[in-house]
Design an enzyme around this catalytic site. Sequence first.
Site, short mmCIF file in Angstrom:
data_model
loop_
_atom_site.label_atom_id
_atom_site.label_comp_id
_atom_site.label_asym_id
_atom_site.label_seq_id
_atom_site.Cartn_x
_atom_site.Cartn_y
_atom_site.Cartn_z
N ARG A 297 0.80 -1.23 0.00
CA ARG A 297 0.00 0.00 0.00
C ARG A 297 0.83 1.28 0.00
NH1 ARG A 297 -5.55 -0.71 3.55
NH2 ARG A 297 -6.34 -2.53 2.42
N ASP B 176 -12.30 11.83 15.34
CA ASP B 176 -11.51 10.91 14.53
C ASP B 176 -10.09 11.46 14.46
OD1 ASP B 176 -12.43 8.48 12.55
OD2 ASP B 176 -10.57 9.41 11.88
#
Length: 269
Positions: free
Chosen positions: A34, A144
């Site tokens: 990734r 978050d």
Amino acid sequence: MMQLSDSDFHRMVRFMQDNYGINLKQKRLLINSRLSASLQAQGYTSFKEFVDDLLNKKDKEQIEFVLNKLTTNYTYFMREKDHYDFFMKVILPDITKRNERKKVLSIWSAGCSTGEEPYNISMCLKEYFGTKAAAWDTRVLATDISQRALAEARDPSYELPADIPPEWRRKYFIRRQDGSGLYTVTPEIRKNVIFRTFNLMDPIRFKLKFDVIFCRNVMIYFDQPTKDALIQRFYDASNPGGYLLIGHSENISKDSPYRILRPATFQKA
């Protein structure tokens, strides 16, 4: 493709574990696949060069880049619908009775991603209180670690799942006028959510203790000691009798300070 050495892998694992609680010990192939192409596009010639920068500079944008690449901000409205049913049928009658005098509910969506969860909670609150909603302070704290996710949450554009009740679609969503076919949420629902950046590894020092904490499908990235420590912080940040809701695929230690309600995914202090 650049290859991640043993040394750089272990340095990165320690950094992410110590600072963000994310357990990457079994994710070596994921890290390599990734990150490799993106790092080369940024001009890095080796993982060592990148990991050196990451650990020494602690650049917020680079850290968020890694978090976004290695975790999934996957969420949608009505996810794990039985949680919302339990919230409306069991939790809200309980906590409104206990808070009848001050008419304030303290609810936290921890790991809120792009906002579907806290907006969904707000819709449940509106449905439950109906015409009495204005008399109550039911604002939802939504946090978050990802600035990108929070930016999307503050200016939302959503595809709506088929199981959104038609009446909810009419009352709480507005089709965007950009031809995308996507929806945003009504101003009334948006103003009921307060978005903040927060790292769940940090001490929890908000003004109020919480009646309900939603932390669903976040702890899948944590090892058991990290989960246990976070659960204890949640418990310490909850009002007596407060509720913690976790994801269906998650579990808590048998030594948890919370007692488990049935079904097993519903927790209460």
